[in-house]
Each structure stands twice: as structure tokens, then as C-alpha cells.
Design a protein around this motif. Structure first.
Motif, mmCIF file in Angstrom:
data_model
loop_
_atom_site.group_PDB
_atom_site.id
_atom_site.type_symbol
_atom_site.label_atom_id
_atom_site.label_comp_id
_atom_site.label_asym_id
_atom_site.label_seq_id
_atom_site.Cartn_x
_atom_site.Cartn_y
_atom_site.Cartn_z
ATOM 1 N N TRP A 136 7.084 -13.823 -2.661
ATOM 2 C CA TRP A 136 5.644 -13.539 -2.736
ATOM 3 C C TRP A 136 4.827 -14.824 -2.706
ATOM 4 O O TRP A 136 3.757 -14.897 -2.106
ATOM 5 N N GLN A 137 5.328 -15.862 -3.342
ATOM 6 C CA GLN A 137 4.558 -17.102 -3.491
ATOM 7 C C GLN A 137 4.713 -18.046 -2.299
ATOM 8 O O GLN A 137 4.010 -19.060 -2.208
ATOM 9 N N ARG A 138 5.620 -17.667 -1.364
ATOM 10 C CA ARG A 138 5.880 -18.540 -0.204
ATOM 11 C C ARG A 138 4.599 -18.798 0.580
ATOM 12 O O ARG A 138 4.337 -19.899 1.030
ATOM 13 N N GLU A 139 3.778 -17.747 0.744
ATOM 14 C CA GLU A 139 2.504 -17.933 1.460
ATOM 15 C C GLU A 139 1.488 -16.936 0.905
ATOM 16 O O GLU A 139 1.849 -15.785 0.644
ATOM 17 N N PRO A 140 0.247 -17.316 0.729
ATOM 18 C CA PRO A 140 -0.739 -16.390 0.153
ATOM 19 C C PRO A 140 -1.071 -15.272 1.138
ATOM 20 O O PRO A 140 -1.282 -15.526 2.321
ATOM 21 N N PHE A 141 -1.126 -14.041 0.644
ATOM 22 C CA PHE A 141 -1.447 -12.889 1.486
ATOM 23 C C PHE A 141 -2.902 -12.482 1.277
ATOM 24 O O PHE A 141 -3.420 -12.547 0.162
ATOM 25 N N ASP A 142 -3.547 -12.083 2.352
ATOM 26 C CA ASP A 142 -4.921 -11.579 2.242
ATOM 27 C C ASP A 142 -4.951 -10.111 1.841
ATOM 28 O O ASP A 142 -5.932 -9.628 1.285
ATOM 29 N N GLU A 143 -3.887 -9.379 2.180
ATOM 30 C CA GLU A 143 -3.878 -7.947 1.863
ATOM 31 C C GLU A 143 -2.445 -7.426 1.952
ATOM 32 O O GLU A 143 -1.561 -8.090 2.506
ATOM 33 N N VAL A 144 -2.247 -6.238 1.384
ATOM 34 C CA VAL A 144 -0.953 -5.561 1.445
ATOM 35 C C VAL A 144 -1.175 -4.151 1.980
ATOM 36 O O VAL A 144 -2.120 -3.460 1.575
ATOM 37 N N ILE A 145 -0.346 -3.741 2.938
ATOM 38 C CA ILE A 145 -0.384 -2.368 3.441
ATOM 39 C C ILE A 145 0.921 -1.696 3.031
ATOM 40 O O ILE A 145 2.001 -2.203 3.298
ATOM 41 N N PHE A 146 0.798 -0.555 2.347
ATOM 42 C CA PHE A 146 1.961 0.273 2.000
ATOM 43 C C PHE A 146 2.053 1.399 3.021
ATOM 44 O O PHE A 146 1.017 1.974 3.411
ATOM 45 N N THR A 147 3.261 1.719 3.459
ATOM 46 C CA THR A 147 3.391 2.803 4.425
ATOM 47 C C THR A 147 4.680 3.582 4.239
ATOM 48 O O THR A 147 5.663 3.062 3.696
ATOM 49 N N GLY A 148 4.638 4.839 4.629
ATOM 50 C CA GLY A 148 5.779 5.757 4.583
ATOM 51 C C GLY A 148 5.361 7.055 5.249
ATOM 52 O O GLY A 148 4.295 7.124 5.882
ATOM 53 N N CYS A 149 6.180 8.087 5.093
ATOM 54 C CA CYS A 149 5.901 9.403 5.696
ATOM 55 C C CYS A 149 6.143 10.491 4.666
ATOM 56 O O CYS A 149 7.126 10.440 3.919
ATOM 57 N N GLY A 150 5.275 11.503 4.643
ATOM 58 C CA GLY A 150 5.477 12.610 3.706
ATOM 59 C C GLY A 150 5.490 12.087 2.278
ATOM 60 O O GLY A 150 4.586 11.356 1.862
ATOM 61 N N SER A 151 6.555 12.401 1.556
ATOM 62 C CA SER A 151 6.647 11.931 0.162
ATOM 63 C C SER A 151 6.418 10.428 0.050
ATOM 64 O O SER A 151 5.714 9.953 -0.846
ATOM 65 N N THR A 152 6.992 9.689 0.956
ATOM 66 C CA THR A 152 6.900 8.224 0.823
ATOM 67 C C THR A 152 5.542 7.689 1.250
ATOM 68 O O THR A 152 5.176 6.574 0.865
ATOM 69 N N TYR A 153 4.754 8.495 1.983
ATOM 70 C CA TYR A 153 3.340 8.126 2.159
ATOM 71 C C TYR A 153 2.605 8.335 0.851
ATOM 72 O O TYR A 153 1.813 7.495 0.411
ATOM 73 N N TYR A 154 2.908 9.433 0.168
ATOM 74 C CA TYR A 154 2.263 9.672 -1.127
ATOM 75 C C TYR A 154 2.634 8.593 -2.139
ATOM 76 O O TYR A 154 1.799 8.146 -2.931
ATOM 77 N N LEU A 155 3.889 8.137 -2.067
ATOM 78 C CA LEU A 155 4.289 7.029 -2.942
ATOM 79 C C LEU A 155 3.502 5.778 -2.578
ATOM 80 O O LEU A 155 3.068 5.013 -3.443
ATOM 81 N N SER A 156 3.242 5.604 -1.292
ATOM 82 C CA SER A 156 2.444 4.453 -0.835
ATOM 83 C C SER A 156 1.034 4.498 -1.415
ATOM 84 O O SER A 156 0.451 3.461 -1.746
ATOM 85 N N LEU A 157 0.481 5.703 -1.554
ATOM 86 C CA LEU A 157 -0.854 5.837 -2.158
ATOM 87 C C LEU A 157 -0.847 5.303 -3.593
ATOM 88 O O LEU A 157 -1.762 4.579 -4.008
ATOM 89 N N VAL A 158 0.190 5.656 -4.339
ATOM 90 C CA VAL A 158 0.304 5.154 -5.714
ATOM 91 C C VAL A 158 0.462 3.634 -5.696
ATOM 92 O O VAL A 158 -0.234 2.906 -6.407
ATOM 93 N N GLY A 159 1.360 3.165 -4.827
ATOM 94 C CA GLY A 159 1.645 1.727 -4.775
ATOM 95 C C GLY A 159 0.432 0.902 -4.432
ATOM 96 O O GLY A 159 0.171 -0.134 -5.061
ATOM 97 N N ALA A 160 -0.337 1.351 -3.454
ATOM 98 C CA ALA A 160 -1.500 0.565 -3.018
ATOM 99 C C ALA A 160 -2.534 0.444 -4.133
ATOM 100 O O ALA A 160 -3.047 -0.647 -4.415
ATOM 101 N N ARG A 161 -2.802 1.582 -4.815
ATOM 102 C CA ARG A 161 -3.823 1.523 -5.867
ATOM 103 C C ARG A 161 -3.340 0.685 -7.055
ATOM 104 O O ARG A 161 -4.092 -0.095 -7.634
#
Ligand code: F1P
Length: 351
Positions: A35-60
């Protein structure tokens, strides 16, 4: 017997959550240096179905704990609309969530992301030898969370434990030891509320199910909604809690079960919405921490304050998974093999 795998997989979550904590402990230091190797401007979480819903939790959760922009997208949105999704001149980390690590949309989304941005991918899943995991710049796999069943239960919840830990740890809020009580709490919830889950699941007077949750709990509400659909073929919907008043509440009737995933932060507002629906004839199940008793108008599940708030979203799931399982059995369905569904969606026309 129908649903044997699903039932056993739900009940095995305490042990599998313990494995997720161990996997994180083994990888925490290398995750921090990644994570510290390079600063990130943003993070995108992605998945499908259940794992898209998990992405919603992860992003927030990530945005609130790590304090950098984070958003969740279905993998198909990245595949089909990369120009409107990926912004130039931004150092973005893509987090792929995938039980199998082979879902075509997610695999292709990761490839397109890399081709267009040259930025890294972090993969969370349950198959360490899978295509997504092998191609990732950093992978966290809970292999013991794999299921025989199609519908995700322990795989979802252990990946959510992992995502909670990633956000909490990179945000400096704690580590695996901060959430060490999760497995025991899961076991207590399954034991203490198994009967309530069964009574509601087997109540055939209930025909409409609305799952309400906000902030990090909206994604959990969506997943619980999907479990009920996948396992029992019941009509169910999920909404941000206060959004329910803006139209959908017209559907409330005597055959309705409102399932409120109640946060500590917005307790009064969220509880009020649920009570208003109960006044309109709905049955009520609420999960959260309740400073009052509702013996007369609601069934409640106490999530407790034994782990920090950032580690609690996953605790809202086990009882709702059990309710979906019991309703499936009562409906004569086999939750191990949901109608029309396969464990992995593979597409040969998506390149
Ligand atoms: C994604 C997924 C599940 C869905 C069903 C089919 O799989 O769409 O979310 O509930 O099981 O596959 P994966 O990418 O997480 O393996």
C-alpha cells in the motif's frame, strides 16, 4: 437432504472467520508495504452479484477509514464502459472481490483496468490458484471458505472479514487482533437467534421482504436480499433505509417483513422508519444495538459492541443467511442448488 451443504457452510462460519483472521495476520506487513509503495488517488472495488454487494461495503468502509476516495462498481460496468468509469491521470488501486477468481466479467475488468491504467490490482477470494489471484499484484485468499453450495455464505462473510481488516488496518484503526472476537460472536449469534431465524423463515404468511440498511450496511442489506432470492425464490428488495419512504413503502402490507439493519450512528432515524412501517402493518426484524426493548412490535438481534464499529458489518449476516435457508426448505427449494444459478458465470462473448 436438501440444503445440507448450505446449512453446514453457514454453521462453519466461526471457524472460517478464524482462518480469515489468520490469513490476514500472515500478510499484514506485506500488505502495508504494498500500500505504501506509491500513493493512490482512489480505490475502486469490483465484483459481480454477491461480490459486487461486498464491494459496496468495502468502498464505503475504506473511504471512511482510510480517508481517500473509494467507489464500488459491478465488474461489467468497467468492461463495457471503461471511458466513463476510469479517469486519466489518477493513481487508482483496483480491488477485485471474487469467490472463484474466474468470473469472466471480473477477470476481464481487471485486464482492461491494467491495460488502460497500468495500475495495480489487489484480489480477495477463496481460490489462491485462480486466474484473478495469480494475476493480481497482491492477493488475499481464504481457501477454507470454499463452498459446495452455489449461493455464497461463508465465502462471502470471510471475504468481508478480510475487506474489513484491509480497511481498518490500512486506516490505522486496528488489526486482526482487534477483530479476534468475531468468530466467537458469530457462533453466539447462530446459536442464540437460530430459532428466531427459523420462525421467520418458515412463516408462510410473510410474502414481501424489504431489507433496509445505510452506509456500510447497505451492501450487507443487498447481500441478505440476494440470499433470500437465490435460496428461496422469494420476492425481496434492498434499500437505503430512509429511501424506503420515497415510494417503495407503498408496497407495505400485512404480508410484509421489514428487516432493518440498524446502525449506531443513525439509530433514531433508522428505527423511526422501521416503526412507521410496522404501524402500516408490517412484521419487523431489526438487527443492531438497542438501548430499549421492543418485545411488543419487533424481533431484535443484538449485534453487540464487542468489536469496533468497523468490524461489525459482517455480524449482521449470519442470522439473515439462516432465515433464507429455513425459508428455502419451507418453500421446498434446495438452497444447495438454486434455480437457474451456477456457482460461476462464465461468458465466452466478453473479451
Ligand atoms: C460471482 C457470482 C455470485 C453469485 C452467484 C454466481 O461469483 O455472481 O456473486 O451469487 O454465485 O457468481 P464470484 O466472482 O464471487 O466467484
Amino acid at each position: 437432504m436438501a440444503g445440507t451443504h448450505t446449512y453446514n457452510e453457514i454453521k462453519s462460519q466461526p471457524a472460517v472467520w478464524g482462518d480469515a483472521l489468520d490469513v490476514f495476520r500472515e500478510n499484514a506487513v506485506s500488505l502495508k508495504s504494498f500500500w505504501q509503495r506509491e500513493p493512490f488517488d482512489e480505490v475502486i472495488f469490483t465484483g459481480c452479484g454477491s461480490t459486487y454487494y461486498l464491494s459496496l461495503v468495502g468502498a464505503r468502509l475504506f473511504q471512511s477509514l482510510v480517508r481517500i476516495p473509494a467507489r464500488a462498481l459491478p465488474a461489467s460496468e468497467i468492461v463495457l464502459y471503461p471511458d466513463s468509469v476510469l479517469l486519466p491521470h489518477r493513481k487508482t488501486l483496483l480491488v477485485t472481490i471474487s469467490r472463484s477468481g474466474t468470473t469472466t466479467e471480473t477477470v476481464v475488468a481487471a485486464r482492461i483496468f491494467r491495460e488502460r491504467t497500468g495500475s495495480p490490482v489487489l484480489s480477495v477470494g477463496c481460490y489462491s490458484e485462480s486466474e484473478l489471484m495469480q494475476a493480481a499484484d497482491f492477493g488475499l485468499a481464504i481457501d477454507s471458505a470454499r463452498e459446495q453450495s452455489v449461493a455464497q455464505t461463508r465465502s462471502f462473510s470471510s471475504m468481508l472479514v478480510m475487506v474489513q481488516l484491509i480497511a481498518g488496518y490500512l486506516g490505522g484503526h486496528g488489526d486482526a487482533d482487534s477483530l479476534a472476537y468475531l468468530p466467537e460472536k458469530c457462533d453466539l449469534l447462530l446459536k442464540q437467534y437460530g430459532d428466531a431465524a427459523r420462525q421467520l423463515g418458515e412463516n408462510d404468511a410473510l410474502q414481501r421482504f424489504f431489507f433496509l440498511g445505510s452506509d456500510t450496511l447497505y451492501g450487507v442489506a443487498c447481500e441478505a436480499m440476494l440470499k433470500l432470492k437465490e435460496m428461496s425464490l422469494s420476492y425481496s428488495e434492498a434499500f437505503h433505509t430512509l429511501e424506503f419512504r420515497h415510494g417503495p413503502m407503498s408496497m407495505v402490507n400485512q404480508q410484509t417483513l421489514m428487516i432493518g439493519l440498524i446502525s449506531d450512528a443513525a439509530y433514531d432515524h433508522e428505527r423511526t422508519v422501521i416503526k412507521q412501517m410496522q404501524d402500516r402493518g408490517a412484521r419487523v426484524l431489526m438487527l443492531g444495538n438497542f438501548p430499549e426493548r421492543f418485545n411488543d412490535w419487533a424481533t431484535t438481534v443484538d449485534v453487540g459492541i464487542d468489536v469496533p464499529v468497523w468490524g461489525r458489518p459482517v455480524l449482521y449476516l449470519p442470522v439473515l443467511q439462516l432465515m433464507a435457508y429455513y425459508r428455502a426448505i419451507a418453500n421446498g427449494q434446495d438452497p444447495d442448488n438454486p434455480t437457474h444459478l451456477d456457482a460461476v458465470v462464465s461468458l465466452d462473448d466478453l473479451d
